[in-house]
Scaffold this motif. Structure first.
Motif, short mmCIF file in Angstrom:
data_model
loop_
_atom_site.label_atom_id
_atom_site.label_comp_id
_atom_site.label_asym_id
_atom_site.label_seq_id
_atom_site.Cartn_x
_atom_site.Cartn_y
_atom_site.Cartn_z
N PHE A 243 47.04 17.86 33.89
CA PHE A 243 46.94 17.46 32.49
C PHE A 243 47.62 18.48 31.56
CE2 PHE A 243 42.62 15.57 33.83
CZ PHE A 243 43.24 14.44 34.34
N ALA A 244 47.62 19.76 31.96
CA ALA A 244 48.22 20.81 31.13
C ALA A 244 49.69 21.06 31.46
CB ALA A 244 47.42 22.11 31.30
N HIS A 245 50.21 20.45 32.52
CA HIS A 245 51.58 20.71 32.97
C HIS A 245 52.56 20.14 31.94
CE1 HIS A 245 55.15 20.75 35.45
NE2 HIS A 245 54.48 21.31 36.45
N PRO A 246 53.49 20.96 31.44
CA PRO A 246 54.42 20.48 30.41
C PRO A 246 55.22 19.24 30.83
CG PRO A 246 54.53 22.86 30.58
CD PRO A 246 53.68 22.40 31.73
N ALA A 247 55.66 19.20 32.08
CA ALA A 247 56.45 18.06 32.53
C ALA A 247 55.60 16.80 32.61
CB ALA A 247 57.09 18.36 33.89
N PHE A 248 54.36 16.93 33.06
CA PHE A 248 53.49 15.75 33.11
C PHE A 248 53.19 15.26 31.70
CE2 PHE A 248 49.28 13.82 32.89
CZ PHE A 248 49.45 12.76 33.77
N ARG A 249 52.96 16.19 30.78
CA ARG A 249 52.71 15.78 29.39
C ARG A 249 53.91 15.04 28.82
NH1 ARG A 249 48.91 19.85 25.89
NH2 ARG A 249 47.08 19.72 27.25
N LYS A 250 55.10 15.51 29.14
CA LYS A 250 56.30 14.83 28.65
C LYS A 250 56.41 13.45 29.29
CE LYS A 250 61.26 15.28 27.87
NZ LYS A 250 61.06 14.84 26.48
N LEU A 251 56.14 13.37 30.59
CA LEU A 251 56.19 12.09 31.30
C LEU A 251 55.22 11.09 30.66
CD1 LEU A 251 57.17 10.50 33.87
CD2 LEU A 251 55.15 11.43 35.02
N LEU A 252 54.00 11.54 30.41
CA LEU A 252 53.00 10.65 29.82
C LEU A 252 53.42 10.21 28.42
CD1 LEU A 252 50.14 9.37 30.14
CD2 LEU A 252 49.27 11.39 28.94
N ARG A 253 53.90 11.16 27.61
CA ARG A 253 54.31 10.81 26.25
C ARG A 253 55.50 9.85 26.28
NH1 ARG A 253 52.99 12.10 20.82
NH2 ARG A 253 54.01 10.38 19.74
N ASN A 254 56.45 10.11 27.18
CA ASN A 254 57.58 9.20 27.33
C ASN A 254 57.10 7.79 27.66
OD1 ASN A 254 59.46 11.23 26.89
ND2 ASN A 254 60.13 11.35 29.02
N ALA A 255 56.14 7.71 28.57
CA ALA A 255 55.64 6.40 28.99
C ALA A 255 54.98 5.67 27.82
CB ALA A 255 54.66 6.55 30.15
N LEU A 256 54.16 6.39 27.06
CA LEU A 256 53.51 5.77 25.91
C LEU A 256 54.53 5.32 24.87
CD1 LEU A 256 50.52 8.28 25.48
CD2 LEU A 256 50.42 5.97 26.45
N ASP A 257 55.50 6.18 24.58
CA ASP A 257 56.51 5.84 23.58
C ASP A 257 57.33 4.64 24.03
OD1 ASP A 257 55.67 7.89 21.96
OD2 ASP A 257 57.28 9.27 22.52
N TRP A 258 57.71 4.60 25.30
CA TRP A 258 58.52 3.47 25.77
C TRP A 258 57.72 2.17 25.75
CZ3 TRP A 258 58.09 0.37 30.28
CH2 TRP A 258 59.13 -0.56 30.40
N LEU A 259 56.46 2.22 26.19
CA LEU A 259 55.64 1.01 26.19
C LEU A 259 55.51 0.40 24.79
CD1 LEU A 259 52.81 2.10 28.65
CD2 LEU A 259 54.39 0.18 28.99
N LEU A 260 55.55 1.26 23.77
CA LEU A 260 55.42 0.80 22.39
C LEU A 260 56.76 0.39 21.78
CD1 LEU A 260 52.90 3.49 21.15
CD2 LEU A 260 52.47 1.03 21.22
N SER A 261 57.84 0.58 22.49
CA SER A 261 59.17 0.36 21.92
C SER A 261 59.53 -1.13 21.90
CB SER A 261 60.22 1.12 22.72
OG SER A 261 60.38 0.54 24.01
N PRO A 262 60.40 -1.51 20.96
CA PRO A 262 60.92 -2.88 20.97
C PRO A 262 61.60 -3.23 22.29
CG PRO A 262 61.40 -1.82 18.88
CD PRO A 262 60.86 -0.75 19.79
N ALA A 263 62.27 -2.25 22.90
CA ALA A 263 62.98 -2.50 24.16
C ALA A 263 62.01 -2.92 25.26
CB ALA A 263 63.75 -1.25 24.59
N ALA A 264 60.86 -2.26 25.34
CA ALA A 264 59.87 -2.62 26.36
C ALA A 264 59.30 -4.01 26.09
CB ALA A 264 58.76 -1.58 26.40
N ARG A 265 59.01 -4.30 24.82
CA ARG A 265 58.46 -5.62 24.48
C ARG A 265 59.46 -6.72 24.80
NH1 ARG A 265 56.67 -2.81 19.84
NH2 ARG A 265 58.35 -3.71 18.59
#
Length: 275
Positions: A243-265
């Motif tokens: 949970f504290a790993h910088p790369a995992f945090r980036k991966l999770l944030r990327n996933a959340l941002d993409w899921l919310l994007s018009p492209a994903a929809r």
């Protein structure tokens, strides 16, 4: 933590059913700028979804293991979701609600095939069936250090193109549905290295006697269209160090941002319905 009514994104986080480092987990979500997250545990989360409450959030992250009553050293009781939850979950998919499944959420609702279909995989705590085919119980291995490597180019892995090293838990299971691969683990998935989930629930952790599963997938991250919903599943996420790993945090944030994007929809809306 303050209530942020002005946050741009409202995230519903669903937990319970498996132990986890609550402090580190909450710190992970507190670190997400611009996101107001609401934490709801099972079984209240199932009731919330059943009555349509999940629609009040922009996306939902599942980190729960519902539908299993553990009774170690005896076999667990497996519980099918009620019709209210089934209808509410189907409504999420029909409406195109973005969903993220994290780590042990892959084991949720073992008696309901539609849930595994929405994810694309299932971790079997006990030998079971999926769409009429029998499967052995799944395997686990931790702690194990491996390199996570992106598959092609995708917004979920943007900025992580060179991969990253992680010490976490790996699962041994088969993919059940066609998915878009995002992340693979450079690790040996020989079943002889893994331990039987069924044996673990019989109070025999770290054993594999009597267990002969096939070689598992090395996928630890994938996307899928479920109904009209874009979904992402990340198999990593076992403990506080992750949970504290910088790369995992980036991966999770990327996933959340993409899921919310018009492209994903648009991707989800244009693909054939799978649920």
């Amino acid at each position: 933590m303050l209530i942020r009514y002005d946050a741009k994104v409202r995230l519903l986080v669903v937990t319970k059913g498996h132990p986890y480092d609550r402090t580190a987990f909450c710190a992970l979500f507190d670190s997400l700028n611009g996101i107001s997250w609401t934490h709801v545990e099972q079984p209240a989360a199932a009731q919330l979804i059943a009555c349509g409450g999940g629609q009040d959030h922009d996306l939902i992250l599942f980190y729960d293991v519902p539908g299993i009553q553990f009774r170690t050293p005896n076999p667990p009781d497996l519980i099918e979701p009620d019709e209210g939850f089934k209808a509410g979950f189907r409504a999420l998919l029909t409406s195109g609600k973005p969903l993220l499944f994290l780590h042990h959420a892959i084991a949720g609702w073992p008696l309901w095939d539609e849930y595994a279909e929405a994810i694309g995989a299932r971790f079997f705590y006990q030998p079971g069936c999926y769409k009429g085919r029998a499967y052995p119980d799944s395997g686990y291995l931790f702690p194990v250090t491996y390199r996570a490597e992106p598959v092609g180019a995708h917004p979920v892995t943007r900025g992580l193109e060179d991969g990253f090293e992680l010490t976490d838990e790996l699962y041994l299971f088969e993919m059940l549905e066609e998915v878009v691969p995002l992340l693979r683990a450079r690790a040996d998935f020989d079943p002889a290295r893994f331990h039987s989930a069924r044996n673990a629930l019989a109070a025999r952790m770290w054993t594999s006697d009597g267990w002969t599963p096939p070689r598992g997938t090395d996928l630890i991250g994938w996307a899928k269209v479920s109904g009209r919903s874009p979904t992402v599943t990340l198999q990593c996420g076992n403990d506080g160090a992750t949970f504290a790993h910088p790369a995992f945090r980036k991966l999770l944030r990327n996933a959340l941002d993409w899921l919310l994007s018009p492209a994903a929809r648009e991707w989800a809306a244009g693909a054939p319905a799978q649920v």
